[in-house]
Design an enzyme around this catalytic site. Structure first.
Site, PDB file in Angstrom:
ATOM      1  N   ILE A  67       0.850  -1.194   0.000  1.00  0.00           N
ATOM      2  CA  ILE A  67       0.000   0.000   0.000  1.00  0.00           C
ATOM      3  C   ILE A  67       0.880   1.235   0.000  1.00  0.00           C
ATOM      4  O   ILE A  67       1.906   1.281   0.693  1.00  0.00           O
ATOM      5  CB  ILE A  67      -0.871   0.024   1.275  1.00  0.00           C
ATOM      6  CG1 ILE A  67      -1.721  -1.240   1.373  1.00  0.00           C
ATOM      7  CG2 ILE A  67      -1.725   1.286   1.339  1.00  0.00           C
ATOM      8  CD1 ILE A  67      -2.236  -1.514   2.773  1.00  0.00           C
ATOM      9  N   CYS A  68       0.472   2.247  -0.754  1.00  0.00           N
ATOM     10  CA  CYS A  68       1.134   3.557  -0.688  1.00  0.00           C
ATOM     11  C   CYS A  68       0.070   4.642  -0.837  1.00  0.00           C
ATOM     12  O   CYS A  68      -1.112   4.393  -0.608  1.00  0.00           O
ATOM     13  CB  CYS A  68       2.237   3.672  -1.735  1.00  0.00           C
ATOM     14  SG  CYS A  68       1.647   3.739  -3.440  1.00  0.00           S
ATOM     15  N   ARG A  69       0.462   5.814  -1.226  1.00  0.00           N
ATOM     16  CA  ARG A  69      -0.480   6.927  -1.356  1.00  0.00           C
ATOM     17  C   ARG A  69      -1.417   6.732  -2.543  1.00  0.00           C
ATOM     18  O   ARG A  69      -2.625   6.871  -2.424  1.00  0.00           O
ATOM     19  CB  ARG A  69       0.278   8.244  -1.493  1.00  0.00           C
ATOM     20  CG  ARG A  69      -0.616   9.458  -1.637  1.00  0.00           C
ATOM     21  CD  ARG A  69       0.208  10.747  -1.739  1.00  0.00           C
ATOM     22  NE  ARG A  69      -0.651  11.873  -2.020  1.00  0.00           N
ATOM     23  CZ  ARG A  69      -1.030  12.247  -3.250  1.00  0.00           C
ATOM     24  NH1 ARG A  69      -0.617  11.585  -4.305  1.00  0.00           N
ATOM     25  NH2 ARG A  69      -1.823  13.283  -3.421  1.00  0.00           N
ATOM     26  N   MET A  96      -3.933   4.810  -0.661  1.00  0.00           N
ATOM     27  CA  MET A  96      -4.730   5.403   0.411  1.00  0.00           C
ATOM     28  C   MET A  96      -5.663   6.500  -0.099  1.00  0.00           C
ATOM     29  O   MET A  96      -6.654   6.810   0.551  1.00  0.00           O
ATOM     30  CB  MET A  96      -3.815   5.931   1.518  1.00  0.00           C
ATOM     31  CG  MET A  96      -3.110   4.850   2.311  1.00  0.00           C
ATOM     32  SD  MET A  96      -4.245   3.654   3.098  1.00  0.00           S
ATOM     33  CE  MET A  96      -5.017   4.695   4.349  1.00  0.00           C
TER      34      MET A  96
END
Length: 106
Positions: A67-69, A96
């Site tokens: 997961i990242c931005r 996210m």
């Protein structure tokens, strides 16, 4: 040539977490300040910059969701992990920015 990892939507991640049927490991590859500002409660922080020296800490027999931005750094993490033999690797598409579930703050 197809990629060796899979995409998964934030909605599917949230569904699997709610059902608690899936044995997933969530790895947030953002920087500590981004993680502290808001993350998925079950996620572990492992910034992309240190992934090469700590990837061995992640079990290879579980489904690993990076997961990242927005999905770019997590795609890089997926590529790296799959190149090293991780077989059940997923990129949370949209990161996210597309997560609609609960947000934990540190």
């Amino acid at each position: 040539m197809s990629k060796a990892w899979h995409d998964i939507s934030p909605q599917e991640v949230e569904k699997r977490l709610a059902e608690q049927k899936e044995d997933m490991i969530l790895i947030d590859v953002r920087n500590p300040d981004e993680f502290s500002a808001g993350h998925i409660a079950q996620a572990q922080l492992l910034p992309l910059s240190i992934l090469p020296i700590r990837l061995h800490e992640i079990r290879n027999d579980k489904q690993v969701v990076f997961i990242c931005r927005s999905g770019g750094r997590s795609a890089q993490a997926c590529e790296y992990a799959s190149n090293l033999g991780y077989e059940h690797v997923f990129n949370m598409t949209g990161g996210m920015l597309n997560w609609q579930g609960e947000i934990a703050h540190k």
